[in-house]
Design an enzyme around this catalytic site. Structure first.
Site, PDB file in Angstrom:
ATOM      1  N   LYS A 176       0.861  -1.184   0.000  1.00  0.00           N
ATOM      2  CA  LYS A 176       0.000   0.000   0.000  1.00  0.00           C
ATOM      3  C   LYS A 176       0.898   1.235   0.000  1.00  0.00           C
ATOM      4  CE  LYS A 176      -3.847   2.081   2.616  1.00  0.00           C
ATOM      5  NZ  LYS A 176      -4.727   1.973   3.800  1.00  0.00           N
ATOM      6  N   SER A 210      -9.858   2.255   3.087  1.00  0.00           N
ATOM      7  CA  SER A 210      -8.952   2.965   2.218  1.00  0.00           C
ATOM      8  C   SER A 210      -8.006   2.064   1.429  1.00  0.00           C
ATOM      9  CB  SER A 210      -8.110   3.948   3.038  1.00  0.00           C
ATOM     10  OG  SER A 210      -7.260   3.241   3.923  1.00  0.00           O
ATOM     11  N   SER A 241     -10.237  -0.086   7.232  1.00  0.00           N
ATOM     12  CA  SER A 241      -9.599   0.050   5.917  1.00  0.00           C
ATOM     13  C   SER A 241      -8.911  -1.201   5.383  1.00  0.00           C
ATOM     14  CB  SER A 241      -8.581   1.198   5.948  1.00  0.00           C
ATOM     15  OG  SER A 241      -9.228   2.434   5.891  1.00  0.00           O
TER      16      SER A 241
END
Lengths: 484, 95
Positions: free
Chosen positions: A76, A151, A175
């Site tokens: 990420k 997210s 998330s």
């Protein structure tokens, strides 16, 4: 090769069925072919990946390879990667090339994993749909008119589309779990402090926690074993022995006490989602587990408490982005105030600015006790609810989110509607508990997630439950159309 | 609760974020809707509860105060918007 699990890839690499270079080339080719349709990967590190793969092959040939030697994965874009742009999904860090790597990234390097690139995300991890990214939204591989969740939507979509066998992610209010649910993959948010936050760009420091995303619980167990560590550079990382999370995967469900919170099955839950989750509970009951009705009476307060604590901590954390030392700086500032205020207005997106303003409000003179102080007290109530529940049960199960993936723009006008997407996941962050999401069904062609909440440092038991569930179901093996 | 436009202007100053006149009414409306959500907290009875900052009530680990970091000034300044002679440059502050 892209349908193999990490456990299978490790075997294939060690038995020289295929090399890490072949594997890495295969996934890089898939990213080149399919990523333009999903926008899940925003930086591809092909040259670096092929070099790392060649090095991994050399270690494999020597026969002393570490656990994940040669296995490709994505990070990420919230984790700092030395020499590789780390944007956090923001214009503010569009030009930021960190001079160091996050502990999580280093841990995977030590384990021999090969980084393929960095994944898209909501700006500064603030969002549940990936629509707030500076680089544009990620599309859900199951329905390209729908969000992948957020997210960590880029990581989830990439794993679902088989662009990588695994990806790292972070979870402040859901998330990891919510995008895992919406993209039909397995994701785990560990206990707060289990994984080092060093080099992970901070959103809300008392809630943020990194974890793995993959297709199976077994893979998440392998990944967590490499990710978890106590770290001198993160004083909130906890000195607790890292278990062999794969050792107990095959333990029986016989006699396991599963708590089913009534508050997680109340109004607002999609009937199809409820049906799939109830079926999953019945499947585990058939394996010998016992279902026990429980109550978490303060659940309804978790979203309001979160939207004080998270923005308050974010407003403090994000004050470092001022256009002076790194990142974006506005053009031609007329004075220092202008430099700060325009850099931040131009560098941050709308949702990030909104949360900074809310956080500033909650922390400002005269409001601190009524908001931040009160929210911290409510957090204790929520924590106590879980402590009471874990006196009776071993794990708590319910839906990960209220409904399957929604369409782009569906929650655009009202921030509160978007915030309620995390209604079932936020409480575990407030309590610091571990939680995971496992695919458990489909509603109108879109995946549904089963949430498993464990007691502190009980990740091994959660993974055991998830793995046993995945032995009798095949939701985790399903692939979006055109992918397999 | 409703938040006044003047309060938004004050918050924007505190947070060092420039807000223009076109967006301020929208920002005001959206912040009000979030604060309405947050106001549900006031109904909770927390009279018997102490404040807590860490969810696990963990205490901070201490370590010896030893130099561990190497000097990385050049690497750190290489990514800065504007530097000179090892310093970060900003617009003139004192006339």
């Amino acid at each position: 090769m892209h349908n193999l699990t990490i456990a299978e890839l490790v075997k294939g690499l060690q038995s020289k069925e295929f090399s890490s270079v072949e594997l890495t080339e295969h996934f890089l080719a898939r990213i080149a072919e399919f990523n333009p349709g999903y926008n899940a990967v925003i930086t591809i590190t092909a040259d670096q990946a092929l070099k790392a793969a060649a090095a991994a092959d050399a270690r494999l040939a020597e026969g002393n390879a570490p656990a994940l030697c040669g296995v490709p994965l994505l990070h990420k874009d919230i984790f700092c990667t030395e020499g590789v742009r780390t944007s956090c999904g923001s214009r503010m860090l569009d030009n930021f090339i960190p001079p160091y790597s996050a502990t999580v990234v280093e841990n995977f390097e030590k384990a021999g994993a090969v980084m393929l690139g960095k994944t898209n995300m909501d700006e500064f991890a603030m969002g549940s749909s990936n629509e707030t990214s500076f680089y544009g939204p990620v599309k859900n591989p199951w329905a390209i008119d729908s969000v992948p969740g957020g997210s960590s939507g880029g990581s989830a979509a990439a794993v679902a589309a088989r662009l990588a066998p695994a990806a790292t992610a972070t979870d402040t209010g859901g998330s990891i779990r919510q995008p895992a649910a919406l993209c039909g993959i397995t994701g785990l948010k560990p206990t707060y402090g289990r994984v080092s936050r060093w080099g992970m760009i901070a959103f809300a420091s008392s809630l943020d926690q990194a974890g793995p995303m993959a297709r199976t619980a077994e893979d998440c167990a392998l990944l967590l074993g490499c990710m978890a560590s106590v770290d001198d550079k993160d004083s909130t990382s906890i000195d607790h022995p890292v278990a062999d999370y794969t050792a107990s995967l095959n333990d029986s469900m016989q006699g396991l006490k599963i708590g089913v919170p009534k508050e997680y099955f109340s109004e607002g839950l999609n009937p199809g989602t409820e049906k799939a989750v109830r079926q999953a509970l019945a499947d585990l009951e058939a394996q010998g587990a016992q279902l026990i009705d429980i109550s978490l009476p303060n659940s309804g307060l978790s979203v309001p408490a979160y939207y004080v604590i998270a923005p308050a901590e974010a407003s403090a954390n994000l004050s470092r982005f001022d256009g002076v030392r790194y990142g974006y700086r506005c053009e031609d500032p007329k004075d220092l105030q202008d430099l700060y205020t325009r850099t931040r207005a131009e560098g941050f997106g709308e949702e990030v600015q909104r949360r900074i303003l809310i956080g500033t409000y909650c922390l400002s003179a005269g409001y601190y006790d009524a908001y931040y102080g009160k929210a911290q007290q409510v957090r204790q109530l929520i924590r106590k609810d879980f402590a009471e529940a874990f006196k009776q049960v071993d794990v708590i199960l319910g839906p990960t989110c209220p409904s399957p993936a929604f369409k782009f723009g569906a929650k655009g006008d009202d921030p509160v509607a978007m915030y309620l997407e995390d209604i079932y996941t936020i409480a575990t962050n407030l309590a610091g508990l571990p939680g995971m999401s496992v695919p458990c069904g489909m509603v109108e062609g879109k995946p549904v997630g089963l949430q498993i909440i464990g007691n502190y440092f009980d990740e091994a038991l959660m993974l055991n439950v998830a793995h046993q569930y995945q032995q009798v179901t095949d939701w985790h093996r399903q692939a979006p159309e055109g992918i397999a | 609760m409703n938040i006044e436009r003047s309060e938004i202007e004050k918050l924007a100053t505190l947070a060092r974020i420039a807000i223009n006149d076109e967006t301020i009414s929208e920002v005001t409306a959206r912040l009000s809707s979030v604060l309405e959500l947050v106001d549900q907290l006031s109904a909770a009875d927390t009279s018997a509860i102490e404040n807590v900052a860490n969810p696990l009530q963990a205490t901070q680990r201490l370590r010896e105060d030893e130099v561990a970091e190497i000097n990385q000034r050049e690497a750190l300044q290489a990514i800065a918007p504007d530097t000179e002679a090892g310093l970060f440059l900003v617009p003139k502050v004192i006339e």
